[in-house]
Design a protein around this motif. Structure first.
Motif, PDB file in Angstrom:
ATOM      1  N   ARG A 110      20.511  34.032  64.495  1.00 59.71           N
ATOM      2  CA  ARG A 110      21.145  33.499  65.697  1.00 59.71           C
ATOM      3  C   ARG A 110      21.993  34.541  66.436  1.00 59.71           C
ATOM      4  O   ARG A 110      22.773  34.216  67.334  1.00 59.71           O
ATOM      5  CB  ARG A 110      21.987  32.266  65.329  1.00 59.71           C
ATOM      6  CG  ARG A 110      21.175  31.216  64.578  1.00 59.71           C
ATOM      7  CD  ARG A 110      21.891  29.899  64.498  1.00 59.71           C
ATOM      8  NE  ARG A 110      21.775  29.144  65.750  1.00 59.71           N
ATOM      9  CZ  ARG A 110      22.235  27.893  65.896  1.00 59.71           C
ATOM     10  NH1 ARG A 110      22.836  27.282  64.890  1.00 59.71           N
ATOM     11  NH2 ARG A 110      22.101  27.260  67.043  1.00 59.71           N
ATOM     12  N   PHE A 111      21.850  35.807  66.060  1.00 56.96           N
ATOM     13  CA  PHE A 111      22.658  36.882  66.660  1.00 56.96           C
ATOM     14  C   PHE A 111      22.427  36.984  68.173  1.00 56.96           C
ATOM     15  O   PHE A 111      23.368  37.073  68.968  1.00 56.96           O
ATOM     16  CB  PHE A 111      22.308  38.198  65.957  1.00 56.96           C
ATOM     17  CG  PHE A 111      23.159  39.377  66.342  1.00 56.96           C
ATOM     18  CD1 PHE A 111      24.518  39.399  66.047  1.00 56.96           C
ATOM     19  CD2 PHE A 111      22.607  40.480  66.985  1.00 56.96           C
ATOM     20  CE1 PHE A 111      25.312  40.495  66.384  1.00 56.96           C
ATOM     21  CE2 PHE A 111      23.388  41.579  67.327  1.00 56.96           C
ATOM     22  CZ  PHE A 111      24.740  41.591  67.023  1.00 56.96           C
ATOM     23  N   ALA A 112      21.142  36.959  68.565  1.00 57.50           N
ATOM     24  CA  ALA A 112      20.829  37.072  69.989  1.00 57.50           C
ATOM     25  C   ALA A 112      21.222  35.803  70.737  1.00 57.50           C
ATOM     26  O   ALA A 112      21.672  35.849  71.884  1.00 57.50           O
ATOM     27  CB  ALA A 112      19.344  37.357  70.180  1.00 57.50           C
ATOM     28  N   GLU A 113      21.062  34.675  70.064  1.00 58.09           N
ATOM     29  CA  GLU A 113      21.422  33.401  70.681  1.00 58.09           C
ATOM     30  C   GLU A 113      22.922  33.385  71.002  1.00 58.09           C
ATOM     31  O   GLU A 113      23.347  32.943  72.077  1.00 58.09           O
ATOM     32  CB  GLU A 113      21.081  32.286  69.689  1.00 58.09           C
ATOM     33  CG  GLU A 113      21.013  30.909  70.253  1.00 58.09           C
ATOM     34  CD  GLU A 113      20.773  29.887  69.119  1.00 58.09           C
ATOM     35  OE1 GLU A 113      20.203  30.266  68.068  1.00 58.09           O
ATOM     36  OE2 GLU A 113      21.182  28.732  69.302  1.00 58.09           O
ATOM     37  N   ALA A 114      23.705  33.906  70.047  1.00 59.74           N
ATOM     38  CA  ALA A 114      25.152  33.992  70.284  1.00 59.74           C
ATOM     39  C   ALA A 114      25.423  34.838  71.525  1.00 59.74           C
ATOM     40  O   ALA A 114      26.272  34.492  72.361  1.00 59.74           O
ATOM     41  CB  ALA A 114      25.844  34.607  69.068  1.00 59.74           C
ATOM     42  N   GLY A 115      24.667  35.932  71.656  1.00 55.81           N
ATOM     43  CA  GLY A 115      24.830  36.785  72.832  1.00 55.81           C
ATOM     44  C   GLY A 115      24.512  36.038  74.118  1.00 55.81           C
ATOM     45  O   GLY A 115      25.211  36.182  75.133  1.00 55.81           O
ATOM     46  N   ALA A 116      23.465  35.233  74.077  1.00 57.07           N
ATOM     47  CA  ALA A 116      23.057  34.481  75.274  1.00 57.07           C
ATOM     48  C   ALA A 116      24.119  33.446  75.639  1.00 57.07           C
ATOM     49  O   ALA A 116      24.432  33.237  76.827  1.00 57.07           O
ATOM     50  CB  ALA A 116      21.704  33.818  75.033  1.00 57.07           C
ATOM     51  N   VAL A 117      24.691  32.806  74.622  1.00 52.42           N
ATOM     52  CA  VAL A 117      25.740  31.807  74.872  1.00 52.42           C
ATOM     53  C   VAL A 117      26.932  32.465  75.569  1.00 52.42           C
ATOM     54  O   VAL A 117      27.478  31.946  76.547  1.00 52.42           O
ATOM     55  CB  VAL A 117      26.200  31.171  73.537  1.00 52.42           C
ATOM     56  CG1 VAL A 117      27.486  30.376  73.717  1.00 52.42           C
ATOM     57  CG2 VAL A 117      25.096  30.306  72.949  1.00 52.42           C
ATOM     58  N   LEU A 118      27.295  33.655  75.082  1.00 58.21           N
ATOM     59  CA  LEU A 118      28.452  34.333  75.659  1.00 58.21           C
ATOM     60  C   LEU A 118      28.152  34.852  77.061  1.00 58.21           C
ATOM     61  O   LEU A 118      29.030  34.929  77.909  1.00 58.21           O
ATOM     62  CB  LEU A 118      28.915  35.460  74.736  1.00 58.21           C
ATOM     63  CG  LEU A 118      29.472  34.926  73.412  1.00 58.21           C
ATOM     64  CD1 LEU A 118      29.765  36.048  72.441  1.00 58.21           C
ATOM     65  CD2 LEU A 118      30.738  34.102  73.659  1.00 58.21           C
ATOM     66  N   LYS A 119      26.896  35.157  77.308  1.00 54.89           N
ATOM     67  CA  LYS A 119      26.520  35.555  78.669  1.00 54.89           C
ATOM     68  C   LYS A 119      26.733  34.372  79.613  1.00 54.89           C
ATOM     69  O   LYS A 119      27.271  34.520  80.714  1.00 54.89           O
ATOM     70  CB  LYS A 119      25.065  36.003  78.706  1.00 54.89           C
ATOM     71  CG  LYS A 119      24.598  36.365  80.106  1.00 54.89           C
ATOM     72  CD  LYS A 119      24.012  37.736  80.156  1.00 54.89           C
ATOM     73  CE  LYS A 119      23.783  38.176  81.595  1.00 54.89           C
ATOM     74  NZ  LYS A 119      23.413  39.561  81.698  1.00 54.89           N
ATOM     75  N   ASP A 120      26.327  33.206  79.159  1.00 52.37           N
ATOM     76  CA  ASP A 120      26.534  32.003  79.984  1.00 52.37           C
ATOM     77  C   ASP A 120      28.016  31.716  80.183  1.00 52.37           C
ATOM     78  O   ASP A 120      28.403  31.082  81.159  1.00 52.37           O
ATOM     79  CB  ASP A 120      25.859  30.790  79.324  1.00 52.37           C
ATOM     80  CG  ASP A 120      24.347  30.862  79.467  1.00 52.37           C
ATOM     81  OD1 ASP A 120      23.884  31.615  80.358  1.00 52.37           O
ATOM     82  OD2 ASP A 120      23.632  30.192  78.701  1.00 52.37           O
ATOM     83  N   ALA A 121      28.822  32.179  79.225  1.00 60.98           N
ATOM     84  CA  ALA A 121      30.275  31.968  79.356  1.00 60.98           C
ATOM     85  C   ALA A 121      30.924  33.098  80.164  1.00 60.98           C
ATOM     86  O   ALA A 121      32.139  33.265  80.144  1.00 60.98           O
ATOM     87  CB  ALA A 121      30.905  31.874  77.972  1.00 60.98           C
ATOM     88  N   HIS A 122      30.091  33.885  80.875  1.00 61.73           N
ATOM     89  CA  HIS A 122      30.545  34.948  81.774  1.00 61.73           C
ATOM     90  C   HIS A 122      31.213  36.122  81.074  1.00 61.73           C
ATOM     91  O   HIS A 122      32.012  36.837  81.687  1.00 61.73           O
ATOM     92  CB  HIS A 122      31.492  34.398  82.854  1.00 61.73           C
ATOM     93  CG  HIS A 122      30.923  33.233  83.572  1.00 61.73           C
ATOM     94  ND1 HIS A 122      29.867  33.357  84.431  1.00 61.73           N
ATOM     95  CD2 HIS A 122      31.227  31.920  83.517  1.00 61.73           C
ATOM     96  CE1 HIS A 122      29.540  32.167  84.886  1.00 61.73           C
ATOM     97  NE2 HIS A 122      30.348  31.265  84.359  1.00 61.73           N
ATOM     98  N   ALA A 123      30.909  36.312  79.798  1.00 64.13           N
ATOM     99  CA  ALA A 123      31.487  37.456  79.097  1.00 64.13           C
ATOM    100  C   ALA A 123      30.745  38.730  79.503  1.00 64.13           C
ATOM    101  O   ALA A 123      29.750  38.681  80.232  1.00 64.13           O
ATOM    102  CB  ALA A 123      31.373  37.244  77.594  1.00 64.13           C
ATOM    103  N   MET A 124      31.256  39.867  79.057  1.00 63.04           N
ATOM    104  CA  MET A 124      30.573  41.150  79.203  1.00 63.04           C
ATOM    105  C   MET A 124      30.350  41.701  77.802  1.00 63.04           C
ATOM    106  O   MET A 124      31.194  41.504  76.920  1.00 63.04           O
ATOM    107  CB  MET A 124      31.455  42.144  79.948  1.00 63.04           C
ATOM    108  CG  MET A 124      31.787  41.715  81.343  1.00 63.04           C
ATOM    109  SD  MET A 124      30.849  42.712  82.482  1.00 63.04           S
ATOM    110  CE  MET A 124      32.150  43.387  83.447  1.00 63.04           C
ATOM    111  N   LEU A 125      29.251  42.421  77.636  1.00 67.28           N
ATOM    112  CA  LEU A 125      29.011  43.083  76.345  1.00 67.28           C
ATOM    113  C   LEU A 125      29.775  44.410  76.358  1.00 67.28           C
ATOM    114  O   LEU A 125      29.553  45.250  77.222  1.00 67.28           O
ATOM    115  CB  LEU A 125      27.521  43.333  76.141  1.00 67.28           C
ATOM    116  CG  LEU A 125      27.151  44.075  74.846  1.00 67.28           C
ATOM    117  CD1 LEU A 125      27.523  43.265  73.620  1.00 67.28           C
ATOM    118  CD2 LEU A 125      25.654  44.405  74.826  1.00 67.28           C
ATOM    119  N   VAL A 126      30.680  44.572  75.404  1.00 65.61           N
ATOM    120  CA  VAL A 126      31.499  45.781  75.359  1.00 65.61           C
ATOM    121  C   VAL A 126      30.811  46.871  74.544  1.00 65.61           C
ATOM    122  O   VAL A 126      30.753  48.029  74.952  1.00 65.61           O
ATOM    123  CB  VAL A 126      32.874  45.460  74.720  1.00 65.61           C
ATOM    124  CG1 VAL A 126      33.719  46.724  74.587  1.00 65.61           C
ATOM    125  CG2 VAL A 126      33.602  44.410  75.537  1.00 65.61           C
ATOM    126  N   ALA A 127      30.310  46.497  73.387  1.00 64.96           N
ATOM    127  CA  ALA A 127      29.681  47.477  72.501  1.00 64.96           C
ATOM    128  C   ALA A 127      28.841  46.747  71.473  1.00 64.96           C
ATOM    129  O   ALA A 127      29.044  45.550  71.221  1.00 64.96           O
ATOM    130  CB  ALA A 127      30.741  48.321  71.792  1.00 64.96           C
TER     131      ALA A 127
END
Ligand code: SF4
Lengths: 174, 526
Positions: free
Chosen positions: B36-53
């Motif tokens: 679920r690692f990528a899914e977590a990333g997608a959820v946070l994208k929907d929450a308007h986050a930015m990927l830092v590293a």
């Protein structure tokens, strides 16, 4: 335009009136100028090569070009092509990934192929040491004439080191 | 509770477990199953986050396989999501479906750690070169980092374009000026750039691996040389992460002196860049003038702190240099003389029509793209992104926001001019901050002892260097020793911005565009 002219006149020449502590530059500079006039017909052309530095050595090499140190007045200038260069000024530990490029640059440089290794890294790898990715000092890859230690060496150290290399060349050729 | 963590918990339910090993408490750590690692990333994208590293750690010392980590932020809210991979099957779902910066992060993880992002469309080596021996993953514990690599052979698979009139221009690694090495491959039609492909890694020195062989108390010197022009901010990133991990209380005066060094570093580099941008537009006058001002600052550094770039002044627990009353007066006098000089030069920059013609609407990184790329620092602020770690991860005196009212310049044109102008305003702000610091500098000690880090703990720091946000993540091993040091220079994300800004410009404008980004090769290549 007027503002530019005004700024130029207001700035004046910042090159000569150096603080007392920097009087040394004038001395080093004059010796350098004299040596370059004798050995290189007044013009020493340097190709700088970053073989893996942290980039702070580059900042100080830039500084010898600034209007305070103004190395061009001594006949020292930098070229884009190793084929026009009398000297390679090499910084950094030699990164494994830069080894081939450094060797090729050296091969493309005409005689006398003076090589000055800059900084503690250029001397022996500095903080980066020798590892899978760092081959250590410049001399582990190409022949080095002079080492300028420091981290990074100051602009004055750099001018002094360049002078040492020019003087050395005199001895080398008799 | 962190809003981002809350979104994750809502979407993934009981699959999100808190990870208490991460410090400071303001950064939330959590673990998810690797599927679920990528899914977590997608959820946070929907929450308007930015990927830092995004990074990996070899956790075999703990009797586990690998850990993959992704850090996301939304304003002050910052989370690190972890997934564990078994040693025998180090695969994980790629984040590239949601996140553009993951393309390079994952190529780097794949090359240096040998973990495999399943579904990543482009796993050409990154930082590692194709002539490295197969299976050489230096960040793995089993890899002996002290011995030189054996050089093999191989070619890099460049992006190609066919069609009438398309030609390639290879540039580098040894560039024309006094500058770091890297390779740029242009595809052009006539003068117009169709595509720019960067290939970096030439100055890879094995920094992350080397941290693992140094005691905690010496890492700051190496951090201060990750990118020498940013020595203060990098040393600071390392030290703050270490202090968080070890629970060290840095004395107030030391914090303020750190801020003072950080702002001086910002001014010096911005001056150099402003001069260099003008110079690349053939306006050498400003280069000479800016370099003159910069030289003055470096000399003051040398007189007051013993080093022109104040290397090794930031140390674990505080600073290794103090400021005397006389030093304070000297610096205040310097600022008084500096500012009017600087303003005159800014006026000349601003008034010069031929310069304006070169820098406006050149090298545009549109705000939408900057957002996609999760750009940071000057580049982000010139393209509409209001992010500054001094505000979102503050240490004293930046935490007195009400009082210092730090103005963070944000422009939206995303061109060379915007990147220059962000610098122009930041220099003014830094001068104002320096004056504030000189006036209010608290008395007291400047260094505190740092205890040994707890086994298995991790420390995080984000520091706004002059180029942008620098991130450090330090992990202690089962004996409290250094297990992993992850460094993310702003250049790790912003280099892609240059690639994206260039198409549509003419080849001769490349140096100017490049200078306005001025990313670090050394900081990127590590
Ligand atoms: S000698 Fe020091 S300043 Fe020069 S490249 Fe090495 S670490 Fe950087």
């Amino acid at each position: 335009m007027l503002r530019i002219l005004h700024q130029i006149f207001r700035t004046g020449i910042v090159t000569e009136p150096l603080p007392e502590a920097e009087a040394e530059i004038r001395v080093v500079g004059r010796q350098l100028e004299e040596a370059i006039r004798r050995r290189f017909r007044g013009s020493l052309t340097i190709r700088q090569v970053d073989a893996g530095s942290c980039n702070a050595c580059e900042l100080e090499i830039h500084a010898i070009n600034n209007p305070i140190y103004n190395c061009e007045r001594f006949g020292v200038h930098f070229t884009a092509s190793p084929r026009f260069a009398d000297m390679l000024l090499v910084t950094g530990p030699v990164a494994f990934n830069m080894e081939i490029a450094l060797r090729r640059t050296y091969a493309a440089t005409p005689e006398p192929k003076l090589v000055v290794a800059v900084g503690d890294c250029g001397r022996d790898g500095g903080v980066f040491g020798c590892s899978y990715a760092s081959l250590g000092g410049v001399a582990s890859v190409i022949p080095v004439d002079v080492v300028i230690p420091g981290c990074p060496p100051t602009p004055t150290d750099l001018l002094r080191g360049i002078l040492a290399a020019v003087e050395l060349d005199k001895k080398k050729r008799g | 509770m962190s809003r981002l963590l809350h979104s994750l918990a809502e979407a993934l339910g009981a699959d999100v477990a808190a990870d208490a090993s991460l410090r400071p408490a303001s950064v939330a750590g959590c673990a998810v199953p690797r599927a679920r690692f990528a899914e977590a990333g997608a959820v946070l994208k929907d929450a308007h986050a930015m990927l830092v590293a995004e990074w990996a750690a070899d956790e075999s010392a703990f009797g586990r396989g690998f850990g993959v980590y992704a850090c996301y932020r939304w304003a002050k809210d910052c989370v690190v999501v972890k997934a564990e991979l078994p040693a025998g099957d180090p695969t994980f779902p790629t984040l590239t479906g949601s996140w553009a910066p993951a393309f390079r992060f994952e190529r780097q993880m794949h090359s240096l750690m040998g973990v495999v992002p399943s579904g990543h469309p482009d796993l050409r080596p990154w930082i590692a070169f194709e002539d490295w021996p197969a299976g050489a993953h230096p960040l793995r514990k089993g890899f002996d980092g002290t011995r030189p690599l054996a050089r093999g052979a191989g070619d890099y698979a460049w992006i190609r374009a066919a069609g009438e009139g398309v030609y390639e221009i290879p540039v580098g690694p040894v560039h024309a000026g006094i500058i770091e090495p890297g390779h740029f491959r242009f595809l052009a039609v006539g003068e117009d750039v169709v595509n720019l492909e960067e290939r970096l890694g030439y100055v890879h020195k094995g920094i992350e691996k080397r941290f693992e062989s140094l005691p905690w108390g010496e890492g700051h010197r190496l951090a201060g040389r990750v990118s020498g022009d940013t020595t203060v901010a990098h040393a600071l990133g390392y030290c703050i992460a270490l202090e968080a991990l070890a629970g060290c209380e840095v004395p107030e005066r030391a914090h303020w002196l750190r801020a003072l060094l950080l702002e001086r570093e910002r001014i010096a580099n911005h001056l150099g860049d402003l001069g260099a941008i003008a110079n690349d537009a053939a306006f050498a006058f400003l280069w000479y003038q800016m370099m003159r001002l910069k030289e003055g600052l470096l000399r003051t550094n040398s007189a007051l702190f013993g080093h022109r770039m104040t290397m090794d002044c930031v140390v674990p627990g505080g600073v290794a240099a103090d400021l005397t009353a006389e030093g304070k007066r000297a610096m205040a006098a310097e600022l008084d003389a500096f500012l009017p000089e600087y303003e005159r030069l800014v006026r000349i920059y601003d008034d010069n029509a031929s310069l304006e013609d070169r820098v406006r609407s050149t090298g545009v990184l549109a705000p939408q793209k900057a957002l996609e790329l999760c750009a940071v620092g000057i580049v982000a602020r010139a393209s509409g992104i209001n992010h500054d770690a001094r505000i979102f991860h503050p240490f004293p005196p930046y935490d007195r926001l009400d009082e210092i009212e730090l103005e963070v310049p944000v422009l939206v044109s995303g061109d060379v001019h915007a990147r220059a102008w962000v610098r122009v305003v930041e220099v003014r702000e830094s001068v104002r901050l320096l004056r504030y610091i000189l006036e209010h500098l608290p008395e007291g000690p400047v260094r505190a002892p740092v205890a040994a880090p707890p086994p298995g703990g991790a420390g995080f720091a984000a520091v706004e260097g002059w180029r942008g946000e620098i991130v450090y993540w330090l992990q202690a091993g089962p004996g409290g020793e250094v297990n992993r040091v992850m460094v993310r220079d702003p250049s790790s994300v912003n280099w892609i911005g240059l690639e994206q800004a260039l198409p549509g410009n003419i080849v001769p404008d490349f140096p100017l565009c490049n200078k306005s980004f001025n990313q670090s090769y050394s900081g990127h290549d590590l």
